[in-house]
Scaffold this motif. Structure first.
Motif, short mmCIF file in Angstrom:
data_model
loop_
_atom_site.label_atom_id
_atom_site.label_comp_id
_atom_site.label_asym_id
_atom_site.label_seq_id
_atom_site.Cartn_x
_atom_site.Cartn_y
_atom_site.Cartn_z
N LYS A 17 0.75 -1.24 0.00
CA LYS A 17 -0.03 0.03 -0.08
C LYS A 17 0.89 1.10 0.06
O LYS A 17 0.61 2.25 -0.75
N ALA A 18 2.01 1.28 0.84
CA ALA A 18 2.85 2.35 0.85
C ALA A 18 3.47 2.63 -0.54
O ALA A 18 3.59 3.88 -0.92
N ARG A 19 3.92 1.43 -1.08
CA ARG A 19 4.48 1.71 -2.68
C ARG A 19 3.52 2.14 -3.46
O ARG A 19 3.94 2.91 -4.40
N ARG A 20 2.37 1.71 -3.46
CA ARG A 20 1.33 2.16 -4.40
C ARG A 20 0.95 3.74 -4.18
O ARG A 20 0.89 4.28 -5.00
N ASN A 21 0.65 4.04 -2.82
CA ASN A 21 0.71 5.43 -2.52
C ASN A 21 1.83 6.41 -3.07
O ASN A 21 1.76 7.46 -3.58
N ARG A 22 3.23 5.77 -2.89
CA ARG A 22 4.43 6.61 -3.26
C ARG A 22 4.14 6.82 -4.85
O ARG A 22 4.41 7.68 -5.43
N SER A 23 3.89 5.51 -5.59
CA SER A 23 3.86 5.51 -6.98
C SER A 23 2.78 6.64 -7.62
O SER A 23 2.81 7.50 -8.55
N ILE A 24 1.44 6.71 -6.90
CA ILE A 24 0.79 7.66 -7.16
C ILE A 24 1.08 9.05 -6.93
O ILE A 24 0.67 9.88 -7.75
N ALA A 25 1.50 9.49 -5.84
CA ALA A 25 2.19 10.54 -5.71
C ALA A 25 3.17 11.11 -6.76
O ALA A 25 3.08 12.10 -7.22
N ILE A 26 3.98 10.09 -6.93
CA ILE A 26 5.05 10.42 -7.90
C ILE A 26 4.39 10.89 -9.33
O ILE A 26 4.62 11.69 -10.09
N GLY A 27 3.38 10.23 -9.74
CA GLY A 27 2.53 10.22 -10.79
C GLY A 27 1.92 11.33 -10.86
O GLY A 27 2.08 12.27 -12.10
N LEU A 28 1.31 11.76 -9.93
CA LEU A 28 0.48 13.19 -9.80
C LEU A 28 1.52 14.18 -9.91
O LEU A 28 1.25 15.49 -10.55
#
Length: 54
Positions: A17-28
């Protein structure tokens, strides 16, 4: 070397979940930068477009 075994890491659900959240934040953040650069380009070159003779 061919006899070496690979060690695979198994992530916990919390880590996934932390990895997914980081990926979303980087994408945004990347998307926001693209939009900022696009708008800055439009603002910079827009006056030149309107001053062209037709």
């Amino acid at each position: 070397m061919a006899d070496d075994k690979l060690e695979l890491v198994t992530l916990t659900e919390r880590q996934k979940k932390a990895r997914r959240n980081r990926s979303i934040a980087i994408g945004l953040a990347l998307g926001a930068l693209v939009i900022i650069f696009y708008l800055a380009t439009i603002v910079k070159f827009a006056p030149a477009v309107f001053e062209r003779s037709m």
